[in-house]
Structures are given as structure tokens and as C-alpha cells.
Design a protein around this motif. Structure first.
Motif, PDB file in Angstrom:
ATOM      1  N   ASP A 118       0.844  -1.191   0.000  1.00  0.00           N
ATOM      2  CA  ASP A 118       0.000   0.000   0.000  1.00  0.00           C
ATOM      3  C   ASP A 118       0.879   1.240   0.000  1.00  0.00           C
ATOM      4  O   ASP A 118       1.582   1.508   0.964  1.00  0.00           O
ATOM      5  CB  ASP A 118      -0.895  -0.007   1.241  1.00  0.00           C
ATOM      6  N   ARG A 119       0.846   1.969  -1.079  1.00  0.00           N
ATOM      7  CA  ARG A 119       1.577   3.227  -1.192  1.00  0.00           C
ATOM      8  C   ARG A 119       0.624   4.310  -1.662  1.00  0.00           C
ATOM      9  O   ARG A 119      -0.307   4.046  -2.415  1.00  0.00           O
ATOM     10  CB  ARG A 119       2.746   3.088  -2.183  1.00  0.00           C
ATOM     11  N   THR A 120       0.854   5.519  -1.219  1.00  0.00           N
ATOM     12  CA  THR A 120      -0.036   6.633  -1.536  1.00  0.00           C
ATOM     13  C   THR A 120      -0.260   6.742  -3.040  1.00  0.00           C
ATOM     14  O   THR A 120       0.672   6.778  -3.826  1.00  0.00           O
ATOM     15  CB  THR A 120       0.540   7.951  -1.017  1.00  0.00           C
ATOM     16  N   LYS A 138     -10.776   5.622  -1.861  1.00  0.00           N
ATOM     17  CA  LYS A 138     -10.541   7.059  -1.999  1.00  0.00           C
ATOM     18  C   LYS A 138     -11.848   7.841  -2.056  1.00  0.00           C
ATOM     19  O   LYS A 138     -11.957   8.931  -1.494  1.00  0.00           O
ATOM     20  CB  LYS A 138      -9.722   7.351  -3.259  1.00  0.00           C
TER      21      LYS A 138
END
Length: 241
Positions: free
Chosen positions: A121-123, A183
Motif C-alpha cells: 500500500d503506497r499513496t 478514496k
């Protein structure tokens, strides 16, 4: 303990005969597993035998839902174990998967098949998978107006039968929904995006947003995904940074 493990292994092989890795995004950290499962071999005791949690939302479900949930979460656990993680993937208030901190993934199932994907999980990373049976002609004519805008498919993959192209549009938008849900945080329908390109050679598609869904998800933003068209089922995915 040895007898219990052996028994659990036998039960698991009856329920899930084979598990196969897939390569969807070459060169990425995306890990994907797929399996078929035998609903007739399912029983509630499999959860305990495999050390898998059965959440309250699943306990009262029909056998089909219990079986597909177990198969999907079992593959999730296998992928996490490869990465040195021992947690399980829970279920959220809107039935969305809740991944351990530092990871994101996607789960999809259709018929007796499950596909699961995992990556760090990365931005800004997005991940969504969807698996569908090809739509029969009668079904396609009934649901078409709910899935696509008028003339949306004109000029796209002209050699595809219309019901197959509609299935691709449906599945691609489902993948987008799964990719964006964390998101956006709320439901958005099929008309919020449209299929604007299909490339048979690269097995890629492009979707374009028709409305703003967030600060960095504005109308006109495009997302490219991939697809695998099998004889009976269609798999689509969106995996991008």
C-alpha cells in the motif's frame, strides 16, 4: 496435531483442488492467486479446520456465499504469508475487504472461481479486480442502459459481439469501482465512467471519468487496465500508481 493437520489438508484439497499464480502486471510487485472451489465439499467446519475466522456477516449467509468467502480469504492469507504477514483480511461495514496495515488488495469471484491480488500500500496506488461470466444476449439487452451511455461502445473492438463488449464495459467499471472505493468512500454508478478504448493486441482498456469523484479524481481523468478473455469468463483489472 499431525492427524488434525492431515485431516485439514485433505478437506482443503477437496474444497480447493488447485491454486495457481497469475502474472497480470509484469515487473510489478503485484501478486495474484486464483483457484476453483467445490461448493459440494464445503462445510462450516472448514473455517475452524483451516484456522480462518468466520465473521458474523457470513455466519447466516447461504452456502454459496460462505464457500466463496472462505476460498477468497484463504487465498488472501496465502499471499500475506508469502510477504511475512500473519493477519487475515476482515470484512468492512460495506462488505469491502479490510487489509492489514501496509497492504492493499482485491478479491473477485464468479461461479466456482476466485481471484485475489495483493501489493504494498503506497499513496496513490489503485487496485481493483473483477471476474465475470460472459453475458447472454438476453441479459445484455435488459441491463445495457444501466451499464453504458448511449453510443458509448460505438467504434470499440468492432469484431467483438455486442454482449461481450458490454461484459467488458461492465467488468472494467467494476474493477474501477473497487480500485477507487477507498478514496471515494461512497457508491458511484456505472455512468460515472465510460469505456473509451479497447486494445486487443495488448489486452488493455481505458476508462474515462464522466464526473468529479474527488480532488484528484476529476472529470476527464483516465485509467488504463488489463483484461483476459477466457472461453467462459472475463477477468479485468486496474493496477496503477
Amino acid at each position: 496435531m499431525e492427524v488434525l493437520l492431515s485431516d485439514a489438508g485433505t478437506q482443503m484439497r477437496s474444497f480447493i483442488p488447485t491454486i495457481t499464480p497469475l502474472s497480470l502486471e509484469t515487473g510489478s510487485q503485484l501478486r495474484v492467486l486464483t483457484c476453483t472451489f467445490d461448493r459440494e465439499a464445503y462445510h462450516d467446519g472448514l473455517y475452524a479446520a483451516l484456522g480462518m475466522a468466520q465473521p458474523a456477516q457470513i455466519m447466516g449467509a447461504v452456502v454459496k456465499r460462505k464457500a466463496e468467502y472462505l476460498a477468497g480469504r484463504y487465498l488472501c492469507r496465502l499471499l500475506l504469508q508469502v510477504e511475512g504477514q500473519e493477519g487475515q483480511v476482515a470484512i468492512g461495514p460495506q462488505r469491502q475487504p479490510v487489509w492489514p496495515v501496509g497492504w492493499q488488495g482485491s478479491i473477485t469471484h464468479s461461479g466456482n472461481r476466485v481471484v485475489v491480488a495483493l501489493w504494498p500500500d503506497r499513496t496513490g496506488r489503485l487496485l481493483g479486480l473483477d471476474l465475470e461470466q460472459w453475458m447472454p444476449t438476453a441479459t445484455a439487452s435488459t441491463v445495457q442502459s444501466r451499464i453504458i451511455l448511449p453510443d458509448e461502445l460505438d467504434g470499440l473492438a468492432a469484431h467483438w459481439p455486442s454482449e461481450r463488449l458490454l461484459t467488458l464495459a461492465f467488468s472494467a467499471k467494476e474493477s474501477l469501482y473497487k480500485a477507487l472505493f477507498a478514496k471515494v468512500g461512497h457508491f458511484f454508478d456505472f455512468h460515472c465512467a465510460q469505456l473509451c478504448a479497447v486494445d486487443d493486441l495488448s489486452h488493455r482498456f481505458t476508462l474515462r471519468l464522466n464526473q468529479d469523484l474527488g480532488e484528484d479524481l476529476l472529470q476527464g481523468k483516465q485509467f488504463t487496465g488489463g483484461f483476459f478473455a477466457g472461453a467462459r469468463q472475463l477477468l479485468t483489472w486496474i493496477a496503477c500508481s
